[in-house]
Design a protein around this motif. Structure first.
Motif, PDB file in Angstrom:
ATOM      1  N   PRO A 237      49.546 -86.384  69.701  1.00  0.00           N
ATOM      2  CA  PRO A 237      48.253 -86.414  70.411  1.00  0.00           C
ATOM      3  C   PRO A 237      48.149 -87.579  71.395  1.00  0.00           C
ATOM      4  O   PRO A 237      47.595 -87.427  72.485  1.00  0.00           O
ATOM      5  CB  PRO A 237      47.230 -86.547  69.271  1.00  0.00           C
ATOM      6  CG  PRO A 237      47.927 -86.051  68.063  1.00  0.00           C
ATOM      7  CD  PRO A 237      49.358 -86.425  68.236  1.00  0.00           C
ATOM      8  N   THR A 238      48.685 -88.729  71.024  1.00  0.00           N
ATOM      9  CA  THR A 238      48.662 -89.882  71.921  1.00  0.00           C
ATOM     10  C   THR A 238      49.537 -89.637  73.143  1.00  0.00           C
ATOM     11  O   THR A 238      49.153 -89.974  74.271  1.00  0.00           O
ATOM     12  CB  THR A 238      49.139 -91.141  71.184  1.00  0.00           C
ATOM     13  OG1 THR A 238      48.387 -91.304  69.984  1.00  0.00           O
ATOM     14  CG2 THR A 238      48.979 -92.368  72.045  1.00  0.00           C
ATOM     15  N   ILE A 239      50.709 -89.046  72.932  1.00  0.00           N
ATOM     16  CA  ILE A 239      51.606 -88.739  74.051  1.00  0.00           C
ATOM     17  C   ILE A 239      50.950 -87.731  74.984  1.00  0.00           C
ATOM     18  O   ILE A 239      51.046 -87.850  76.212  1.00  0.00           O
ATOM     19  CB  ILE A 239      52.949 -88.212  73.519  1.00  0.00           C
ATOM     20  CG1 ILE A 239      53.689 -89.311  72.742  1.00  0.00           C
ATOM     21  CG2 ILE A 239      53.822 -87.700  74.655  1.00  0.00           C
ATOM     22  CD1 ILE A 239      54.955 -88.845  72.050  1.00  0.00           C
ATOM     23  N   LEU A 240      50.263 -86.745  74.422  1.00  0.00           N
ATOM     24  CA  LEU A 240      49.568 -85.751  75.245  1.00  0.00           C
ATOM     25  C   LEU A 240      48.514 -86.423  76.112  1.00  0.00           C
ATOM     26  O   LEU A 240      48.438 -86.176  77.321  1.00  0.00           O
ATOM     27  CB  LEU A 240      48.928 -84.689  74.347  1.00  0.00           C
ATOM     28  CG  LEU A 240      47.993 -83.692  75.046  1.00  0.00           C
ATOM     29  CD1 LEU A 240      48.753 -82.893  76.095  1.00  0.00           C
ATOM     30  CD2 LEU A 240      47.351 -82.757  74.026  1.00  0.00           C
ATOM     31  N   PHE A 241      47.711 -87.279  75.515  1.00  0.00           N
ATOM     32  CA  PHE A 241      46.638 -87.934  76.270  1.00  0.00           C
ATOM     33  C   PHE A 241      47.197 -88.794  77.393  1.00  0.00           C
ATOM     34  O   PHE A 241      46.743 -88.718  78.545  1.00  0.00           O
ATOM     35  CB  PHE A 241      45.791 -88.781  75.322  1.00  0.00           C
ATOM     36  CG  PHE A 241      44.688 -89.538  76.010  1.00  0.00           C
ATOM     37  CD1 PHE A 241      43.520 -88.897  76.369  1.00  0.00           C
ATOM     38  CD2 PHE A 241      44.833 -90.885  76.311  1.00  0.00           C
ATOM     39  CE1 PHE A 241      42.500 -89.580  77.017  1.00  0.00           C
ATOM     40  CE2 PHE A 241      43.826 -91.583  76.951  1.00  0.00           C
ATOM     41  CZ  PHE A 241      42.652 -90.930  77.302  1.00  0.00           C
ATOM     42  N   THR A 246      48.055 -90.001  82.948  1.00  0.00           N
ATOM     43  CA  THR A 246      48.992 -90.597  83.901  1.00  0.00           C
ATOM     44  C   THR A 246      49.396 -89.583  84.967  1.00  0.00           C
ATOM     45  O   THR A 246      49.487 -89.918  86.156  1.00  0.00           O
ATOM     46  CB  THR A 246      50.238 -91.119  83.172  1.00  0.00           C
ATOM     47  OG1 THR A 246      49.846 -92.023  82.133  1.00  0.00           O
ATOM     48  CG2 THR A 246      51.161 -91.848  84.137  1.00  0.00           C
ATOM     49  N   GLY A 247      49.644 -88.341  84.552  1.00  0.00           N
ATOM     50  CA  GLY A 247      50.030 -87.315  85.518  1.00  0.00           C
ATOM     51  C   GLY A 247      48.943 -87.035  86.536  1.00  0.00           C
ATOM     52  O   GLY A 247      49.213 -86.889  87.733  1.00  0.00           O
ATOM     53  N   VAL A 301      46.767 -76.758  86.970  1.00  0.00           N
ATOM     54  CA  VAL A 301      47.899 -76.012  86.414  1.00  0.00           C
ATOM     55  C   VAL A 301      48.830 -76.943  85.640  1.00  0.00           C
ATOM     56  O   VAL A 301      49.275 -76.622  84.526  1.00  0.00           O
ATOM     57  CB  VAL A 301      48.663 -75.296  87.545  1.00  0.00           C
ATOM     58  CG1 VAL A 301      49.955 -74.693  87.019  1.00  0.00           C
ATOM     59  CG2 VAL A 301      47.795 -74.205  88.161  1.00  0.00           C
ATOM     60  N   VAL A 302      49.132 -78.114  86.213  1.00  0.00           N
ATOM     61  CA  VAL A 302      50.016 -79.065  85.537  1.00  0.00           C
ATOM     62  C   VAL A 302      49.393 -79.536  84.225  1.00  0.00           C
ATOM     63  O   VAL A 302      50.077 -79.653  83.200  1.00  0.00           O
ATOM     64  CB  VAL A 302      50.325 -80.253  86.462  1.00  0.00           C
ATOM     65  CG1 VAL A 302      51.050 -81.366  85.701  1.00  0.00           C
ATOM     66  CG2 VAL A 302      51.165 -79.797  87.649  1.00  0.00           C
ATOM     67  N   THR A 303      48.098 -79.798  84.238  1.00  0.00           N
ATOM     68  CA  THR A 303      47.415 -80.227  83.014  1.00  0.00           C
ATOM     69  C   THR A 303      47.456 -79.140  81.956  1.00  0.00           C
ATOM     70  O   THR A 303      47.685 -79.421  80.764  1.00  0.00           O
ATOM     71  CB  THR A 303      45.957 -80.600  83.327  1.00  0.00           C
ATOM     72  OG1 THR A 303      45.935 -81.628  84.328  1.00  0.00           O
ATOM     73  CG2 THR A 303      45.245 -81.099  82.081  1.00  0.00           C
ATOM     74  N   PHE A 304      47.254 -77.900  82.358  1.00  0.00           N
ATOM     75  CA  PHE A 304      47.316 -76.781  81.406  1.00  0.00           C
ATOM     76  C   PHE A 304      48.713 -76.672  80.792  1.00  0.00           C
ATOM     77  O   PHE A 304      48.851 -76.474  79.575  1.00  0.00           O
ATOM     78  CB  PHE A 304      46.951 -75.478  82.119  1.00  0.00           C
ATOM     79  CG  PHE A 304      47.116 -74.250  81.271  1.00  0.00           C
ATOM     80  CD1 PHE A 304      46.177 -73.927  80.303  1.00  0.00           C
ATOM     81  CD2 PHE A 304      48.219 -73.416  81.434  1.00  0.00           C
ATOM     82  CE1 PHE A 304      46.326 -72.794  79.512  1.00  0.00           C
ATOM     83  CE2 PHE A 304      48.379 -72.287  80.649  1.00  0.00           C
ATOM     84  CZ  PHE A 304      47.429 -71.982  79.686  1.00  0.00           C
ATOM     85  N   ILE A 305      49.755 -76.818  81.617  1.00  0.00           N
ATOM     86  CA  ILE A 305      51.123 -76.750  81.104  1.00  0.00           C
ATOM     87  C   ILE A 305      51.385 -77.887  80.123  1.00  0.00           C
ATOM     88  O   ILE A 305      52.019 -77.697  79.073  1.00  0.00           O
ATOM     89  CB  ILE A 305      52.126 -76.784  82.272  1.00  0.00           C
ATOM     90  CG1 ILE A 305      51.991 -75.516  83.127  1.00  0.00           C
ATOM     91  CG2 ILE A 305      53.554 -76.927  81.757  1.00  0.00           C
ATOM     92  CD1 ILE A 305      52.827 -75.533  84.388  1.00  0.00           C
ATOM     93  N   LEU A 310      52.652 -79.927  74.787  1.00  0.00           N
ATOM     94  CA  LEU A 310      52.534 -81.090  73.926  1.00  0.00           C
ATOM     95  C   LEU A 310      51.445 -80.973  72.873  1.00  0.00           C
ATOM     96  O   LEU A 310      51.215 -81.937  72.137  1.00  0.00           O
ATOM     97  CB  LEU A 310      52.249 -82.339  74.790  1.00  0.00           C
ATOM     98  CG  LEU A 310      53.353 -82.711  75.787  1.00  0.00           C
ATOM     99  CD1 LEU A 310      52.895 -83.876  76.651  1.00  0.00           C
ATOM    100  CD2 LEU A 310      54.644 -83.056  75.070  1.00  0.00           C
ATOM    101  N   ARG A 311      50.806 -79.826  72.776  1.00  0.00           N
ATOM    102  CA  ARG A 311      49.749 -79.684  71.776  1.00  0.00           C
ATOM    103  C   ARG A 311      50.355 -79.718  70.374  1.00  0.00           C
ATOM    104  O   ARG A 311      51.551 -79.438  70.168  1.00  0.00           O
ATOM    105  CB  ARG A 311      48.992 -78.372  71.978  1.00  0.00           C
ATOM    106  CG  ARG A 311      49.862 -77.139  71.790  1.00  0.00           C
ATOM    107  CD  ARG A 311      49.096 -75.865  72.013  1.00  0.00           C
ATOM    108  NE  ARG A 311      49.953 -74.693  71.851  1.00  0.00           N
ATOM    109  CZ  ARG A 311      49.529 -73.446  71.938  1.00  0.00           C
ATOM    110  NH1 ARG A 311      48.261 -73.198  72.211  1.00  0.00           N
ATOM    111  NH2 ARG A 311      50.372 -72.438  71.765  1.00  0.00           N
ATOM    112  N   GLU A 312      49.502 -80.040  69.410  1.00  0.00           N
ATOM    113  CA  GLU A 312      49.972 -80.099  68.027  1.00  0.00           C
ATOM    114  C   GLU A 312      50.297 -78.702  67.527  1.00  0.00           C
ATOM    115  O   GLU A 312      49.562 -77.751  67.761  1.00  0.00           O
ATOM    116  CB  GLU A 312      48.885 -80.734  67.129  1.00  0.00           C
ATOM    117  CG  GLU A 312      48.678 -82.200  67.386  1.00  0.00           C
ATOM    118  CD  GLU A 312      47.773 -82.820  66.363  1.00  0.00           C
ATOM    119  OE1 GLU A 312      48.261 -83.265  65.318  1.00  0.00           O
ATOM    120  OE2 GLU A 312      46.554 -82.847  66.610  1.00  0.00           O
ATOM    121  N   LYS A 313      51.409 -78.585  66.807  1.00  0.00           N
ATOM    122  CA  LYS A 313      51.842 -77.283  66.301  1.00  0.00           C
ATOM    123  C   LYS A 313      51.677 -77.239  64.794  1.00  0.00           C
ATOM    124  O   LYS A 313      51.848 -78.228  64.111  1.00  0.00           O
ATOM    125  CB  LYS A 313      53.316 -77.050  66.681  1.00  0.00           C
ATOM    126  CG  LYS A 313      53.526 -77.039  68.208  1.00  0.00           C
ATOM    127  CD  LYS A 313      54.982 -76.798  68.550  1.00  0.00           C
ATOM    128  CE  LYS A 313      55.213 -76.810  70.032  1.00  0.00           C
ATOM    129  NZ  LYS A 313      56.631 -76.629  70.394  1.00  0.00           N
TER     130      LYS A 313
END
Length: 313
Positions: A237-241, A246-247, A301-305, A310-313
């Motif tokens: 979750p931290t990496i996703l945020f 940053t992107g 689009v980039v944010t959605f990808i 990177l979402r939790e599985k």
């Protein structure tokens, strides 16, 4: 036999009235709207209004000369978008932006995570001093930082080329070379922005229970194995945020090339945001807003990808 009934207290009878809760809810709703009304007015006037207005401008041929008669412009449909996508300079700017993001975001996150691990596991004394030092560039004016880096990367008496000269290496013209200009901007952006992601990574690391690593150590896992298979998945979750924030910031990069290179040499550092800004300066408002909305769609689009990957599985 006489049946005696006690009278209910007045407070009970009042609360039992079905209309009073409804009246109270109505008063609370009115009070809530009164409190949020200033925000709603400001949001509509300075955010929603300009956004919708600029979206409408992107479908017209409005130029600087049409500002006095904004309702006399002609609709052109998607012609501005087609013109932007067929513009060679815009495509070059889009490539430069993608180059900046693809290299800059991973480098920033890797450096930030390495610094966070170092502060969390290695550095125990003066930790607060290191945090402030790493985070200080984030809160410093980007214009001031860009001006300083322009002197640091000067080909004649800059700090980088001076140090390289001590070892007999002739340093290039960092900001005047089509090969080195963009890597120089990326290096500056990584140095400036990794402190923000580092603070977030450090909070994530400190939120992981110590028992997790102890369990891995008991199972015979080494330091790298514990980090790779235990710490990193828990930091998802931290990496996703940090990746998303940053992107988004790097896709909109503007101040760095504007101050340091003015988009040169030969448009090798022109970004989409900078090129759209230049079109606004030329008075091509319809074309400029269409470029801005193309960038907006790319960011979405980039944010959605990123969320999907990177979402939790």
């Amino acid at each position: 036999m006489t049946l005696v009934t006690e009278k209910e207290p007045r407070a009970v009878r009042r609360s039992a009235s079905p209309g009073r809760p409804r009246q109270r809810a109505g008063r609370e709703a009115v009070a809530a709207w009164v409190l949020v009304l200033p925000f709603v007015v400001l949001f509509l006037a300075f955010t929603a209004g300009p956004v919708l207005g600029s979206l409408g401008m992107s479908f017209t041929d409005i130029r600087q000369r049409d500002l006095r008669t904004p309702f006399a412009v002609n609709g052109v449909g998607f012609d501005n978008y087609a013109k932007a996508l067929s513009d060679e300079t815009f495509r070059k700017a889009a490539f430069n932006t993608a180059y900046f993001v693809v290299l800059g975001v991973p480098l920033t996150l890797v450096v930030a995570l390495a610094a966070a691990v170092l502060l969390d596991r290695g550095v125990k004394r003066f930790q607060a001093l290191f945090k402030v030092g790493y985070y200080l560039p984030v809160v410093t004016s980007i214009v001031a930082i860009a001006v300083i880096w322009r002197f640091v990367l000067s080909p004649d008496n800059g700090l980088v080329n001076t140090v390289l000269g001590w070892f007999g290496i002739q340093g290039p013209n960092w900001l005047g070379s089509t090969t080195w200009a963009m890597p120089s901007l990326i290096a500056m952006a990584v140095w400036r922005n990794f402190g923000s992601a580092m603070i977030i990574f450090l909070a994530g690391l400190q939120g992981i229970p110590q028992s997790v690593e102890e369990a891995g150590q008991l199972d015979g896992a080494g330091s790298w194995q514990r980090f790779r298979y235990l710490i990193v998945p828990l930091l998802r979750p931290t990496i996703l945020f940090t990746t998303v924030t940053t992107g988004i910031g790097y896709l909109q990069f503007f101040e760095e090339p504007m101050v340091m290179t003015q988009g040169g040499p030969l448009d090798s550092t022109t970004s989409v945001s900078m090129y759209a800004y230049q079109q606004f300066g030329f008075g091509n408002y319809g074309l400029a807003t269409s470029m801005a909305y193309i960038l907006f769609v790319v960011i979405a689009v980039v944010t959605f990808i990123q969320f999907r990957l990177l979402r939790e599985k």
